[in-house]
Motif scaffolding. Structure first.
Motif, PDB file in Angstrom:
ATOM      1  N   UNK A 168      48.751 -27.874 -32.962  1.00  0.00           N
ATOM      2  CA  UNK A 168      47.355 -27.513 -32.714  1.00  0.00           C
ATOM      3  C   UNK A 168      46.530 -28.793 -32.685  1.00  0.00           C
ATOM      4  N   UNK A 169      45.814 -29.062 -31.604  1.00  0.00           N
ATOM      5  CA  UNK A 169      45.038 -30.301 -31.512  1.00  0.00           C
ATOM      6  C   UNK A 169      43.863 -30.307 -32.486  1.00  0.00           C
ATOM      7  N   UNK A 170      43.454 -31.499 -32.858  1.00  0.00           N
ATOM      8  CA  UNK A 170      42.375 -31.635 -33.836  1.00  0.00           C
ATOM      9  C   UNK A 170      41.081 -31.011 -33.335  1.00  0.00           C
ATOM     10  N   UNK A 171      40.811 -31.141 -32.035  1.00  0.00           N
ATOM     11  CA  UNK A 171      39.563 -30.591 -31.510  1.00  0.00           C
ATOM     12  C   UNK A 171      39.517 -29.073 -31.683  1.00  0.00           C
ATOM     13  N   UNK A 172      40.675 -28.400 -31.533  1.00  0.00           N
ATOM     14  CA  UNK A 172      40.694 -26.945 -31.704  1.00  0.00           C
ATOM     15  C   UNK A 172      40.437 -26.584 -33.164  1.00  0.00           C
ATOM     16  N   UNK A 193      39.477 -16.310 -31.536  1.00  0.00           N
ATOM     17  CA  UNK A 193      39.517 -17.468 -30.655  1.00  0.00           C
ATOM     18  C   UNK A 193      40.971 -17.818 -30.355  1.00  0.00           C
ATOM     19  N   UNK A 194      41.294 -17.919 -29.076  1.00  0.00           N
ATOM     20  CA  UNK A 194      42.648 -18.269 -28.663  1.00  0.00           C
ATOM     21  C   UNK A 194      42.624 -19.569 -27.872  1.00  0.00           C
ATOM     22  N   UNK A 195      43.491 -20.497 -28.240  1.00  0.00           N
ATOM     23  CA  UNK A 195      43.622 -21.749 -27.507  1.00  0.00           C
ATOM     24  C   UNK A 195      44.987 -21.843 -26.861  1.00  0.00           C
ATOM     25  N   UNK A 200      40.307 -22.410 -23.825  1.00  0.00           N
ATOM     26  CA  UNK A 200      39.924 -21.613 -24.991  1.00  0.00           C
ATOM     27  C   UNK A 200      39.292 -20.314 -24.525  1.00  0.00           C
ATOM     28  N   UNK A 201      39.607 -19.238 -25.234  1.00  0.00           N
ATOM     29  CA  UNK A 201      39.035 -17.928 -24.943  1.00  0.00           C
ATOM     30  C   UNK A 201      38.528 -17.316 -26.236  1.00  0.00           C
ATOM     31  N   UNK A 202      37.344 -16.719 -26.196  1.00  0.00           N
ATOM     32  CA  UNK A 202      36.794 -16.021 -27.358  1.00  0.00           C
ATOM     33  C   UNK A 202      36.596 -14.555 -27.000  1.00  0.00           C
ATOM     34  N   UNK A 203      37.038 -13.676 -27.878  1.00  0.00           N
ATOM     35  CA  UNK A 203      36.837 -12.248 -27.704  1.00  0.00           C
ATOM     36  C   UNK A 203      36.099 -11.711 -28.922  1.00  0.00           C
ATOM     37  N   UNK A 224      31.806 -28.242 -32.692  1.00  0.00           N
ATOM     38  CA  UNK A 224      32.899 -28.802 -33.470  1.00  0.00           C
ATOM     39  C   UNK A 224      33.981 -29.430 -32.625  1.00  0.00           C
ATOM     40  N   UNK A 225      34.325 -28.793 -31.498  1.00  0.00           N
ATOM     41  CA  UNK A 225      35.452 -29.243 -30.673  1.00  0.00           C
ATOM     42  C   UNK A 225      35.083 -30.374 -29.730  1.00  0.00           C
ATOM     43  N   UNK A 226      33.830 -30.400 -29.300  1.00  0.00           N
ATOM     44  CA  UNK A 226      33.427 -31.363 -28.270  1.00  0.00           C
ATOM     45  C   UNK A 226      33.662 -30.762 -26.904  1.00  0.00           C
ATOM     46  N   UNK A 227      32.619 -30.582 -26.127  1.00  0.00           N
ATOM     47  CA  UNK A 227      32.715 -29.874 -24.850  1.00  0.00           C
ATOM     48  C   UNK A 227      33.656 -30.551 -23.862  1.00  0.00           C
ATOM     49  N   UNK A 228      33.861 -31.858 -24.004  1.00  0.00           N
ATOM     50  CA  UNK A 228      34.714 -32.574 -23.066  1.00  0.00           C
ATOM     51  C   UNK A 228      36.194 -32.445 -23.356  1.00  0.00           C
ATOM     52  N   UNK A 229      36.562 -31.778 -24.444  1.00  0.00           N
ATOM     53  CA  UNK A 229      37.967 -31.701 -24.846  1.00  0.00           C
ATOM     54  C   UNK A 229      38.692 -30.441 -24.362  1.00  0.00           C
ATOM     55  N   UNK A 230      37.964 -29.488 -23.792  1.00  0.00           N
ATOM     56  CA  UNK A 230      38.592 -28.226 -23.419  1.00  0.00           C
ATOM     57  C   UNK A 230      37.785 -27.542 -22.329  1.00  0.00           C
ATOM     58  N   UNK A 231      38.328 -26.437 -21.824  1.00  0.00           N
ATOM     59  CA  UNK A 231      37.625 -25.616 -20.838  1.00  0.00           C
ATOM     60  C   UNK A 231      37.636 -24.171 -21.316  1.00  0.00           C
ATOM     61  N   UNK A 232      36.537 -23.471 -21.049  1.00  0.00           N
ATOM     62  CA  UNK A 232      36.450 -22.057 -21.385  1.00  0.00           C
ATOM     63  C   UNK A 232      37.192 -21.221 -20.350  1.00  0.00           C
ATOM     64  N   UNK A 233      37.881 -20.194 -20.811  1.00  0.00           N
ATOM     65  CA  UNK A 233      38.489 -19.204 -19.923  1.00  0.00           C
ATOM     66  C   UNK A 233      37.532 -18.032 -19.855  1.00  0.00           C
TER      67      UNK A 233
END
Length: 233
Positions: A168-172, A193-195, A200-203, A224-233
């Motif tokens: 699991x990455x630190x950003x998650x 929250x699923x990564x 990343x997806x939130x339900x 917390x994660x930093x917007x540049x580290x992931x993309x929303x699904x």
């Protein structure tokens, strides 16, 4: 937000707790101006109609004032044109306003159910989903019991792995930790929250507050994660 603002808001999220009882101290004019400007910025960015009401005691029903609240007289009305995603946009902005207020030395209370729906008359009849109370709390509030990260999240690793499970990455991890600090309706934290890889997806549980809860949690996760580290699904 730049790096300094992000860290300031992250500290505010850790320090912010629900406060229901406020002092009689009036908000200074410069604080009112800053809060109004922040609301205007969110309105422009997300096509909303949030409005700050200062020195007004009609934001919550009398029964709530008697049972749980005291000194409530400053609040944002969370409002906008009705749309399927209105709740999420308002929840996202509510999170921003609460943390901004915290950086100004104020306390806050997100109310998504027991508020006076008559406040819609102050926003030209726009759809309202709740209010955010702000002011000088009699106390700073206390942490509420929280669910664990494992109860509200799961990281599935990389979609292209060859049998080896990705760590699991630190950003998650940091995003989930911050998401657990987000206020939610009735304080139930009924979201998951699923990564997977860098997505990343939130339900949120299907209830009248699902949209607002999604926005509140999404804002905190990004912080917390930093917007540049992931993309929303």
């Amino acid at each position: 937000m730049d790096t300094e603002d992000i860290e300031g808001f992250a500290q505010a999220a850790r320090a912010r707790h629900l406060v229901r009882k406020y002092t009689d101290a009036a908000l200074p004019d410069d604080i009112i101006s800053k809060l109004s400007a922040r609301a205007d910025a969110n309105n422009a960015a997300y096509s909303l109609a949030i409005k700050l009401m200062a020195n007004d005691g009609h934001g919550i029903p009398a029964v709530v004032k008697i049972l749980r609240a005291q000194g409530v007289k400053n609040y944002f009305i969370l409002a906008g044109d009705d749309a399927p995603d209105l709740g999420e946009r308002l929840g996202y902005s509510a999170a921003d306003l609460m943390l901004y207020a915290q950086t100004l030395g104020l306390n806050s209370w997100y109310i998504g159910a027991t508020y006076n729906h008559g406040v819609s008359r102050y926003v030209n009849g726009k759809k309202t989903i709740g209010i955010v109370v702000v002011g000088y709390g009699q106390t700073a509030g206390v942490p509420h019991k929280s669910r664990s990260a494992s109860e509200i999240s799961k990281y599935e690793g990389s979609a292209s792995g060859k049998g080896s499970q990705a760590r699991c990455p630190e950003w998650f991890t940091k995003g989930v930790e911050m998401a657990l600090l987000a206020p939610t309706a009735l304080n139930r934290q009924d979201f998951f929250i699923t990564g997977k890889g860098n997505t990343v997806h939130i339900k949120a549980a299907n209830n009248p507050y699902a949209g607002a809860n999604l926005g509140l949690v999404r804002y905190h996760f990004e912080l917390g994660a930093g917007k540049g580290n992931f993309e929303w699904v």
